[in-house]
Motif scaffolding. Structure first.
Motif, short mmCIF file in Angstrom:
data_model
loop_
_atom_site.label_atom_id
_atom_site.label_comp_id
_atom_site.label_asym_id
_atom_site.label_seq_id
_atom_site.Cartn_x
_atom_site.Cartn_y
_atom_site.Cartn_z
N ILE A 552 129.16 -39.67 5.91
CA ILE A 552 129.40 -38.34 5.36
C ILE A 552 130.90 -38.09 5.37
O ILE A 552 131.57 -38.29 6.37
N SER A 553 131.45 -37.68 4.23
CA SER A 553 132.89 -37.45 4.16
C SER A 553 133.29 -36.34 5.12
O SER A 553 132.66 -35.28 5.16
N SER A 670 133.96 -46.35 14.48
CA SER A 670 134.28 -46.17 13.07
C SER A 670 134.96 -44.83 12.85
O SER A 670 134.91 -43.93 13.71
N LYS A 671 135.58 -44.68 11.69
CA LYS A 671 136.25 -43.42 11.36
C LYS A 671 135.27 -42.25 11.40
O LYS A 671 135.58 -41.20 11.98
N SER A 672 134.09 -42.45 10.82
CA SER A 672 133.13 -41.35 10.77
C SER A 672 132.67 -40.94 12.16
O SER A 672 132.52 -39.76 12.47
N THR A 673 132.44 -41.93 13.04
CA THR A 673 132.00 -41.61 14.41
C THR A 673 133.08 -40.89 15.18
O THR A 673 132.82 -39.90 15.88
N LEU A 674 134.32 -41.36 15.04
CA LEU A 674 135.44 -40.74 15.75
C LEU A 674 135.63 -39.30 15.30
O LEU A 674 135.71 -38.37 16.12
N LEU A 675 135.71 -39.07 13.98
CA LEU A 675 135.96 -37.72 13.48
C LEU A 675 134.76 -36.81 13.73
O LEU A 675 134.92 -35.61 13.96
N ASP A 676 133.56 -37.39 13.70
CA ASP A 676 132.36 -36.59 13.95
C ASP A 676 132.36 -36.00 15.36
O ASP A 676 132.09 -34.81 15.55
N ILE A 677 132.69 -36.80 16.34
CA ILE A 677 132.65 -36.31 17.72
C ILE A 677 133.82 -35.38 18.00
O ILE A 677 133.71 -34.43 18.77
#
Length: 683
Positions: A552-553, A670-677
């Protein structure tokens, strides 16, 4: 195994403890002469014999000071010393003391000591028999009648002590060696599995160096601009590298997580397509030459589903392909992979027209450390392949005709077979499921299923986005009753879960008048609920269906820029995470250890900390304790602290949460996991 090899093995087993054995032996033998002569006088004592025993034990205590010539005979000296000073000496002294109670007990103690020190049952049997017979012969020569005080019941006691001691020690030895072999097998498996991705990464880095200009100069004629096509190639290579690293990382986690239990854990097993896994294995295998791919033929009439792990099955194919390609120079060489169904199983045939395997070697090829015909081979690959297939409740066999072909047959049970039902039933007890909604019928049915499968079940009402925000990482599956939620909130919650591997089930009631708009993305997870059997089938299917996180962006933060501190001694990881966070609109500060982070926090404030747990000078654990308890950091005592670690089990996580850690990130993420948390804790 020869007697010489057994002696060497026994010596290596006990070598770390030889100093203490030598110390007690060299002191104990003369010391007990004083005890049995003056403190508790015995009918017979022999000081010269005790001094000989003490002298024989002395090299164990001073082995580092012994001359180099002694090392040639150290193993023979070890066996002779133990047998002479324990069974021989104590048996002889027992006979000379007319089978007194003290010496009967001493002889039994000597038996147990010799069994513990020389753990090999055959060596104990041979040398103890020789030693006891020699002691009896010497006693007969000295006394004539060695039966004074002897009772035949002693033989029963000695035999029982001797053989039970050997049996228990032998069982313990087998258990220890089994653990060692299994650990070494897994270590070899990790090394083997990583060779292909490392080779692929090396090759891709060469391409990156070729595509990138060495430098940019002011002279346009010397500037080699990167074309759009080359940029596309660079991005493709980088994405492939990320995929390779992720696969390798997942494989290592799978292998290491299995060492403790000495078996491959089924926790990561899912329902998977055999066709997809084999195609993927053939596409990513590290062929030495591009033309090698054309030598492999894959044919499948009907795709079947198996219950297992795609990475592990891919490992099996990598190993079989590597073994086959070893003889690819043979004329008319090719590899044919066939998949077909037979009764209640799927049969996979891997046939190569290489050198073949001698019939004398076929029975041993799945034995650990067995090799045949290949140099520098560990003999671990096929034994680990068998462990993998057995973990899938399948079998693997090998048939070969020398100089013609070799065929490996893998049989995997169908997903509908009773043995797979049993595996999934057992695994359900480890799952944790959340129901969002309070429909009484669904709640009752879920409680029945939780009781039947023994999984952990929780229920919450859907009140807001925060209902799921702090709980999503704790569950294997989240069930959402969409008739109790509006479309906007459903999309928001769905998108939040979609960045994880958590399974999603959306329930709608067939006779409920309320309508909700669903996108095509939601359709695969939708269940038209009418009966507990329908819910049960959907739940089991989804729990064991592999799900890839959706990218998800992430929204870029432009206003009220939050400041994030990255605390890690790994400069590359700080750089990697920092770039991702800065590009997403955050301010980033870095610290290479806990003390540097604390010094910074005394001067200014941050909004969130990404903290490595282990660092030099001051660890992240100690730094977190200081932040949570020291008034100097009062402004940050409630700040979110995310632990950034390479591996954490549940016990370790609970310990870290007790000192003030809020959440966890597995690195590299990953980028998505890092930014998500990060977004989760800053919202």
């Amino acid at each position: 195994m020869s007697i010489k090899q057994r002696i060497t093995s026994a010596y290596r087993y006990i070598e770390p403890n030889l100093f203490f054995i030598g110390l007690f032996g060299s002191i104990g033998f003369p010391a007990y002469y004083l005890i049995w002569t003056y403190l508790f006088p015995q009918p017979y004592e022999n000081l010269p014999l005790r001094l000989v025993c003490a002298f024989l034990f002395l090299p164990f205590a001073i082995k580092s000071q012994m001359p180099s010539l002694f090392s040639r005979y150290k193993e023979k000296h070890f066996v002779f010393t133990i047998c002479f000073c324990l069974p021989f000496f104590f048996c002889y002294m027992m006979i000379r003391n007319e089978w007194s109670v003290e010496w009967i007990m001493s002889f039994m103690a000597a038996i147990f000591l010799s069994i513990i020190i020389i753990y090999d049952w055959l060596l104990i049997l041979i040398f103890t028999t020789i030693a006891a017979s020699s002691a009896a012969l010497l006693g007969y020569m000295a006394m004539g009648n060695i039966g004074i005080g002897f009772h035949s019941s002693y033989l029963i006691v000695f035999s029982f002590s001797y053989f039970t001691g050997i049996c228990f020690n032998y069982r313990n030895r087998i258990e220890i060696e089994s653990k060692q072999l299994f650990s070494r097998s897994f270590s070899g498996g990790i090394a083997h599995e990583m060779r292909n991705p490392l080779s692929a990464l090396y090759a891709s880095q060469e391409v990156l160096l070729e595509l990138l200009p060495e430098n940019l100069t002011a002279d346009p004629q010397q500037n080699r601009l990167i074309s759009n096509a080359e940029i596309h190639k660079l991005r493709t290579i980088i994405k492939d590298n990320i995929s390779i690293i992720n696969n390798g990382h997942n494989t290592i986690n799978l292998l290491l997580s299995s060492i403790d239990s000495q078996k491959i854990s089924p926790q990561s097993f899912n329902n998977l397509s055999i066709n997809d896994v084999i195609h993927n294995a053939l596409n990513v295998y590290g062929y030495q030459q591009k033309s090698d791919r054309a030598l492999v033929f894959f044919q499948i009439n009907k795709d079947n589903t198996f219950f297992g792990n795609d990475i592990l099955l891919r490992y099996v194919f990598f190993n079989l392909l590597k073994n086959s390609f070893f003889y690819k120079e043979k004329a008319n060489f090719k590899i044919i992979i066939s998949v077909y169904s037979k009764k209640n199983e799927t049969v996979i045939s891997i046939k190569d027209y290489g050198k073949g395997i001698p019939s004398s070697s076929i029975k041993n090829i799945f034995t650990e450390y067995y090799t045949s015909g290949k140099e520098n081979n560990t003999g671990l690959g096929l034994s680990f392949c068998k462990k993998v297939i057995n973990a899938f409740s399948g079998t693997i066999e090998c048939y070969s005709t020398e100089n013609i072909s070799t065929t490996f047959i893998i049989r995997l049970p169908m997903i509908t077979s009773p043995i797979i039902d049993k595996m999934q039933y057992d695994l359900m007890s480890t799952k944790k499921i959340l129901l969002l909604g309070d429909n009484s019928k669904i709640l009752t049915d879920m409680n029945h299923l939780a009781f039947f499968y023994n999984f952990t079940f929780n229920n919450q009402k859907i009140t807001s986005y925060n209902t799921i925000n702090n709980e999503k990482n704790s569950y294997d599956c989240i069930i959402i009753d969409i008739n109790e939620i509006d479309s906007e909130l459903l999309v928001k919650i769905y998108n939040h879960i979609a960045t994880t591997t958590i399974k999603i089930i959306l329930i709608q009631h067939q006779h409920n008048a309320k309508k909700i708009t669903l996108s095509k993305t939601h359709k695969p997870y939708l269940l038209n609920y009418n009966h507990i059997d329908t819910l049960q089938k959907k739940l089991i299917t989804h729990i064991f269906t592999q799900r890839i996180p959706t990218n998800i962006s992430q929204k870029t933060v432009h206003s009220n820029r939050a400041k994030i501190m990255i605390v890690d001694d790994n400069m590359s990881l700080r750089l990697y995470s920092g770039i991702l966070l800065k590009n997403s609109g955050y301010d980033v500060v870095e610290a290479d250890n806990g003390q540097t982070a604390l010094d910074y926090l005394q001067e200014t404030t941050v909004d969130l900390i990404l903290m490595d747990s282990q660092m030099p000078i001051m660890s992240g654990i100690d730094a977190t304790k200081e932040i949570r308890t020291n008034n100097k950091y009062k402004a940050h005592q409630h700040i979110p602290i995310i632990c950034y670690s390479g591996s954490l089990d549940n016990t370790h996580k609970k310990e870290l949460m007790s000192i003030g850690i809020n959440d966890f990130l597995l690195k590299p993420s990953s980028k998505s996991t890092l930014l998500d948390i990060v977004n989760k804790w800053l919202e």
